[in-house]
Write an enzyme that holds these catalytic residues in place. Sequence first.
Site: not given
Length: 427
Positions: A306, A363
């Site tokens: 991330h 995600d």
Amino acid sequence: MSNTATIEIGDKKYEFPVIEGTENELAIDISTLRASTKVITIDPGFKNTGSCESAITFLDGEKGILRYRGYSIEELADKGSFLEVCYLLIFGELPTQEQLAKFHKDIKAESIVDEDMKRILDGFPKSAHPMGVLASLTNALVAFNPSSVNVNSEEDMYKAIVKILGKFPVLVAWTMRKKASLPLNYGNTSLGYVENIHKMMFHKPNEEYAVDPKVIEALDKLLILHADHEQNCSTSTVRIVGSAHTGLFASISAGISALWGPLHGGANQAVIEMLETIKADGGDTSKFILKAKDKEDPFRLMGFGHRVYKNFDPRAKIIKKAADNVLGDLGIDDPVLDIAKRLEKVALEDDYFKSRNLYPNVDFYSGIIYRALGIPTDMFTVMFALGRLPGWIAQWREMRLNKEPIGRPRQIYTGYTYREFKEIDKR
């Protein structure tokens, strides 16, 4: 520590105040820099620039901390509901039982959209991406609600908020049902907010509506985890569009368009598309793990690591458990999800991934859950928008109440200097 910072330009020194947030974050206030020095800063992507002061969300990427209004994401996901989180983000405090009941009642009263909206939806081909449809329908709400919101009136502001919270899920459901050739419908006001969303999306007219409570629980958690995430691309878009005193619905439509990008909200769709690619190639995950490790290979594992979190994404820890529960409870036999599990195992155990903090992020898991729930891949980002709605509302409301100036970044010009115009026959 000094409460001022000194910037030296040539033989002149200028002092600027240093401000401190409630979590000890420090920032140099350069709001008078250009006026004082005729110089600007340049910061592509605004990675080092604070665009505002906000009391909504705190994020510490190094420590893996995410809090809404001071409450940890772990506690909110474990003990709260999405509707409670909506109220918290927008109004600053968790609601009492009476406040929550009134909030839900007022939202339900606004959960009908003008029938003419169906005509707008009919104008889209089935090939249209749901995010484009949703952005257009949200913007079209302005036409049916043309009066501007008086931000100095708590009543007007409240009405606008419950209106969008009531109508947006209908637009989400209709967007999906149009694509699936299902009749457009409304929900049932006797259901909870999230369960009603699920019903509007999936209920078939020739069947009784029934759903596993664990499915609703997982969906509720997903929406909570996506509800806000500080000044990301779409949230910054909502604030900068709203800074022109653009209305709430149009500002949110702009946020939807920003969220659509594969580097932002489209990442969970990209995860499933990557898994489909691996499946189509024979399903050999070890082959693609080696490709991901090869710096010369353009292949990248989607849903790992991330930009903000330098450690494990705290939302991923929560949603991993929900994903395990849902997949186990529903007993789904899906080779794509089997590939996801094998990739997850490698990423959590392989030193290459662990040393680079390339852990599965939110995600990765959200894409897996949405697929397991039967939500089409191109609807994943729409679900992200549904979760992010309260954050966008809260950020727009805060920006307007704080009377923030219109957003207007500067630039460093690198084009031609003055050139004399030549007539067309002399060029």
